[in-house]
Write an enzyme that holds these catalytic residues in place. Structure first.
Site, mmCIF file in Angstrom:
data_model
loop_
_atom_site.group_PDB
_atom_site.id
_atom_site.type_symbol
_atom_site.label_atom_id
_atom_site.label_comp_id
_atom_site.label_asym_id
_atom_site.label_seq_id
_atom_site.Cartn_x
_atom_site.Cartn_y
_atom_site.Cartn_z
ATOM 1 N N LYS A 178 38.475 14.733 -0.918
ATOM 2 C CA LYS A 178 37.857 14.036 0.219
ATOM 3 C C LYS A 178 36.595 13.376 -0.331
ATOM 4 C CE LYS A 178 37.633 12.978 4.627
ATOM 5 N NZ LYS A 178 38.620 12.068 5.267
ATOM 6 N N ASP A 208 43.383 13.657 4.113
ATOM 7 C CA ASP A 208 43.983 13.278 5.403
ATOM 8 C C ASP A 208 45.211 12.397 5.166
ATOM 9 O OD1 ASP A 208 42.215 11.367 4.419
ATOM 10 O OD2 ASP A 208 41.378 10.812 6.371
ATOM 11 N N ASP A 234 45.652 25.283 0.668
ATOM 12 C CA ASP A 234 46.163 26.228 1.664
ATOM 13 C C ASP A 234 46.909 25.461 2.756
ATOM 14 O OD1 ASP A 234 46.431 28.660 3.137
ATOM 15 O OD2 ASP A 234 44.766 28.003 4.414
ATOM 16 N N TYR A 276 36.291 28.857 -0.064
ATOM 17 C CA TYR A 276 36.718 30.238 0.170
ATOM 18 C C TYR A 276 35.739 31.254 -0.409
ATOM 19 C CZ TYR A 276 41.495 29.738 2.042
ATOM 20 O OH TYR A 276 42.587 29.503 2.823
ATOM 21 N N ASP A 297 51.382 24.754 3.321
ATOM 22 C CA ASP A 297 52.170 25.114 4.516
ATOM 23 C C ASP A 297 52.988 23.909 4.992
ATOM 24 O OD1 ASP A 297 51.170 27.705 4.554
ATOM 25 O OD2 ASP A 297 50.812 27.689 6.726
#
Ligand code: IPM
Ligand code: MG
Length: 358
Positions: free
Chosen positions: A192, A224, A248, A141, A252
């Site tokens: 990751k 993942d 982020d 970000y 959700d």
């Protein structure tokens, strides 16, 4: 001495839901003698319309001088086509960065009254209580260089940089371990590390911290797989700690497990415990101004604010209990409504929380 709270209603449904949270805060203020004082400022599209910028420096200074900040939400189609540097979201990113709010706590708790609103089977989510600890001021970000450049062959190329320094991982890692100590003592660090070096280092730093918290069980998961496990067997998680972008996305997903993103509060804290509090959901421009938005995530964010920044746990408990009572009474906004419940407006839901507090 009064305690100053800056309110940043923002855009879309922001002003409607902040109004309900303020009602609730005024009620607990009286009841517990908190001496709160509210100051309202602009952020996001509302600030662009007024000052041409999504966050004025004067607003930032007022936030710095306050005890805490309570925000609604930013963004909307009106500003979607603006230059990327002055989009409403930039105001939110700027306030997070400038105030050093690196620790984003996003609890995903399923209220038992709402178990049927979840998209997963009741038995998979009943009793769900996960805390996502998202790093908020670093990673892709904020990494430099970034931009859109012209290649020698004339083609354009977009690029961003995924970077984490050790101290950034260490401080968010500590936060996650500390939180786990107060909960079920499990931390799952999501990365990751099979592909991205930045997250190879992330994993090493997390492993380095683990011996300092011998009671906490640390595990690691690729992002993942974590996305899959969240919808397959969400109750395996206690605290999830991860970087800005993965956090982020996963927050959700976790939010939806609870039935509605309209129920979830969040806290963004700096190293001194100063914080900005906001619902996890966005500005929902499609329903703005209709009085049908769910104010409970913002009301619960106000409770988090009392707990973490103002050390008023009793008042926070009272608000959370009042929200539970209102759900017991069968009152629901449209997003969490199900057969047999009463569908009520934003305002009516706020009023009901106040009534439950009295
Ligand atoms: C969030 C939002 C923000 C983010 C946007 C609005 C910049 O999605 O708080 O999760 O990506 O951090
Ligand atoms: Mg998001």
């Amino acid at each position: 001495m009064t305690r100053k709270i800056v309110l940043l209603p923002g855009d879309g449904i922001g002003p409607e839901i902040i109004a309900e949270a303020v009602k609730v805060l005024e009620c607990v203020d009286k009841k517990f003698g908190l001496k709160l004082k509210f100051e309202e400022e602009l952020i996001g599209g509302a600030a662009i319309d007024e000052h041409g910028l999504p966050l004025a420096n004067s607003t930032l200074e007022k936030c710095r001088a306050a005890e805490a900040v309570l925000m609604g939400s930013v963004g909307g189609p009106k500003w979607d086509t603006m230059d990327a540097s002055i989009r409403p979201e930039k105001g939110l990113l700027k306030i997070r960065y400038e105030l050093g709010l690196f620790a984003n706590l996003r609890p995903a708790i399923l209220y038992p009254q709402l178990a049927d609103a979840s998209s997963l089977k009741r038995e998979l989510v009943a009793g769900l209580d996960i805390l996502i600890v998202r790093e908020l001021t670093g990673g892709i970000y904020f990494g430099e260089p970034r931009g859109i450049r012209r290649l020698d062959n004339g083609e354009r190329q977009g690029y961003n940089t995924y970077v984490y320094a050790e101290h950034e991982v260490e401080r968010i890692g500590r936060n996650a371990f500390e939180m786990a100590m107060k909960r079920n003592k499990k931390v799952c660090s999501v990365d990751k590390a099979n592909v991205l070096e930045a997250t190879v280092l992330w994993r090493e730093v997390m492993q380095g911290l683990a011996p300092e918290y011998p009671e906490v069980e640390l595990s690691h998961m690729y992002v993942d797989n974590a996305a899959m496990q969240l919808v397959r067997e969400p109750k395996q998680f206690d605290v999830i700690v991860t970087g800005n972008m993965f956090g982020d996305i996963l927050s959700d997903t976790a939010a939806m497990l609870t039935g509605s993103i309209g129920m979830l509060p969040s806290a963004s804290l700096n190293s001194d415990g100063f914080g900005l509090y906001e619902p996890v959901h966005g500005s929902a421009p499609d329903i703005a101004g209709q009085g049908i938005a769910n104010p409970l995530a913002t009301i619960l964010s106000a409770a988090m604010m009392l707990r973490y920044s103002l050390a008023e746990a009793e008042a926070a408990d009272a608000i959370e209990a009042a929200v539970g009572k209102v759900l017991d009474q069968g009152l629901r906004s449209a997003d969490i409504w199900s057969e047999g419940c009463d569908k009520v407006s934003t305002q009516a839901l706020g009023d009901a929380v106040v009534a439950a507090l009295l």
